[in-house]
Design a protein around this motif. Structure first.
Motif, PDB file in Angstrom:
ATOM      1  N   GLU A 198      -8.351  13.285  25.757  1.00 37.43           N
ATOM      2  CA  GLU A 198      -7.514  13.601  26.915  1.00 37.43           C
ATOM      3  C   GLU A 198      -6.792  14.908  26.626  1.00 37.43           C
ATOM      4  O   GLU A 198      -5.843  14.934  25.853  1.00 37.43           O
ATOM      5  CB  GLU A 198      -6.494  12.483  27.156  1.00 37.43           C
TER       6      GLU A 198
ATOM      7  N   HIS B 245      -4.612  12.952  23.273  1.00 31.65           N
ATOM      8  CA  HIS B 245      -4.946  11.579  22.866  1.00 31.65           C
ATOM      9  C   HIS B 245      -6.437  11.495  22.601  1.00 31.65           C
ATOM     10  O   HIS B 245      -7.244  11.966  23.414  1.00 31.65           O
ATOM     11  CB  HIS B 245      -4.592  10.577  23.971  1.00 31.65           C
TER      12      HIS B 245
ATOM     13  N   ARG C  33      -2.609   3.153  20.267  1.00 30.57           N
ATOM     14  CA  ARG C  33      -2.525   2.146  21.314  1.00 30.57           C
ATOM     15  C   ARG C  33      -3.889   1.495  21.499  1.00 30.57           C
ATOM     16  O   ARG C  33      -4.909   2.176  21.587  1.00 30.57           O
ATOM     17  CB  ARG C  33      -2.096   2.794  22.628  1.00 30.57           C
TER      18      ARG C  33
ATOM     19  N   GLU D 202      -6.873   4.194  21.020  1.00 35.13           N
ATOM     20  CA  GLU D 202      -6.419   5.543  21.342  1.00 35.13           C
ATOM     21  C   GLU D 202      -5.486   6.038  20.254  1.00 35.13           C
ATOM     22  O   GLU D 202      -4.438   5.427  20.008  1.00 35.13           O
ATOM     23  CB  GLU D 202      -5.688   5.499  22.697  1.00 35.13           C
TER      24      GLU D 202
ATOM     25  N   ARG E 281      -2.808   8.470  19.639  1.00 29.68           N
ATOM     26  CA  ARG E 281      -1.943   9.258  20.526  1.00 29.68           C
ATOM     27  C   ARG E 281      -1.278  10.426  19.809  1.00 29.68           C
ATOM     28  O   ARG E 281      -0.501  11.185  20.410  1.00 29.68           O
ATOM     29  CB  ARG E 281      -0.856   8.352  21.125  1.00 29.68           C
TER      30      ARG E 281
END
Ligand code: ADP
Ligand code: MN
Ligand code: MN
Ligand code: MN
Length: 356
Positions: free
Chosen positions: A129, A249, A316, A330, A332
């Protein structure tokens, strides 16, 4: 007289087979992108068929002036959304004339990890991301923000619509389609919490391809913002204070994580990541300490934590993964300006090759 855009869009295939290849590489800061073009006699569909090339490394802080030649090895190709036709973009990495990777070539070591048999067997997938901020060109202040002032506090902007909430959507959407045209597996875009900040996601992509695709997606975005007259910032905390930072992420899974019993594999991988927290943080981007404060949906940089559906944790795990007992997680922690070759290969190395 022809307009500039008419010439820009000239269809060369009407008159010649000649193909333009834009050679792209990561520059001396490890974050800047550089590129230059050359003409080939005809279309090319395999990067190994492209000639190696060179550039003046003394102009990019990648070689001394007295021995300035750096060699470009084309590694991955994409359709060129700017020139279209048979023209292509070629993501390259950099070597000395004697064939050693130069220090800023992080792809070489990453490709080694991704070609290790134990890593290949686990088919590592990444979904990155990429958050970024669009700035007004002359004042280096986010798009849509009053010059010399601030917009209203965060809240209405995340995934927001409307002229007072979304700034730069034309750039975002042009980039989205250009990436799909190029052959990048871009999986979505969204407006971010801080006004003028956006996100796109690349993935799932397998192994080294995640880094290639993310770098070329960044390149395409730089080119589009260049035309639009906006400045692209990957700073992890472009505006200090009560404004969200920008991260990258990194979602990750292996074959065993995606299969029955995967949740146990995920928990073991997270434990290994906990043990190597410091090493990972050191490789996850410049200025990340300004972003990982424990506020604004981040975990404190010095403390490793993980949790299901917890956006204040270092790692996460999604509710879906917990429920299915398999899936992905994930990371982060990576900053928006991280090198995806470094981050993806380090996650694979720690979780698949490293023995505590
Ligand atoms: P968030 O909910 O954190 O905002 P996004 O939807 O923005 O997450 O991004 C999730 C990314 O993870 C996407 O790029 C998606 O393709 C990728 N992804 C989905 N499944 C997997 C998987 N099994 N392994 C790795 N990445 C995955
Ligand atoms: Mn997201
Ligand atoms: Mn986001
Ligand atoms: Mn996320």
């Amino acid at each position: 007289m022809a307009r500039l855009s008419d010439l820009f869009n000239l269809n060369l295939s009407d008159v010649t087979k000649k193909t333009i290849v834009e050679y792209i590489w990561v520059g001396g800061s490890g974050r800047d992108l550089r590129s230059k073009a050359r003409t080939l006699p005809g279309p090319v569909t395999d990067p190994s068929k492209l000639p190696k090339w060179n550039f003046d490394g003394s102009s990019t802080e990648q070689a001394p002036g007295e021995d300035s030649e750096v060699i470009l090895y084309p590694q991955a190709i994409f359709r060129d959304p700017f020139r279209r036709g048979n023209h292509i973009l070629a993501m390259c990495d950099c070597y000395t004339p004697t064939g050693d990777p130069i220090p800023t070539n992080k792809r070489h070591a990453a490709a080694k990890i991704f070609s290790h048999p134990d890593v290949v067997a686990e088919g590592p997938w990444f979904g990155i991301e990429q958050e970024y901020t669009l700035l007004q060109k002359d004042v280096s202040w986010p798009l849509g923000w009053p010059v010399g002032g601030f917009p209203g506090p965060q809240g209405p902007y995340y995934c927001g619509v409307g002229a007072d909430k979304a700034f730069g959507r034309d750039i975002v959407d042009a980039h989205y389609k250009a990436c799909l045209y190029a052959g990048i597996n871009i999986s979505g875009v969204n407006g971010e919490v801080m006004p003028g900040q956006w996100e796109f996601q690349v993935g799932p992509a397998v192994g080294i391809s995640a880094g290639d695709q993310l770098w070329v997606a960044r390149y395409i975005l730089e080119r589009i913002t260049e035309v639009a007259g906006a400045v692209l910032s990957f700073d992890p905390k472009p505006i200090p204070g009560d404004w969200n930072g920008a991260g990258a992420h990194s979602n990750y899974s292996t074959k065993s994580m995606r299969e029955e019993g995967g949740y146990d594999v995920i928990k073991k991988a997270i434990e290994k990541l906990r043990l190597r927290h410091k090493d990972h943080i050191a490789a996850y981007g410049e200025g990340n300490e300004r972003r990982l404060t424990g506020k604004h949906e981040t975990a404190d940089i010095n403390t490793f934590s993980w949790g299901v559906a917890n956006r204040g944790a270092s790692i996460r795990v999604g509710r879906d993964t917990e429920k299915a007992g398999k899936g992905y997680f994930e990371d982060r922690r990576p900053a928006s300006n991280m090198d995806p070759y470094v981050v993806t290969s380090m996650i694979a190395e720690t979780t698949l090759l490293w023995k505590p």
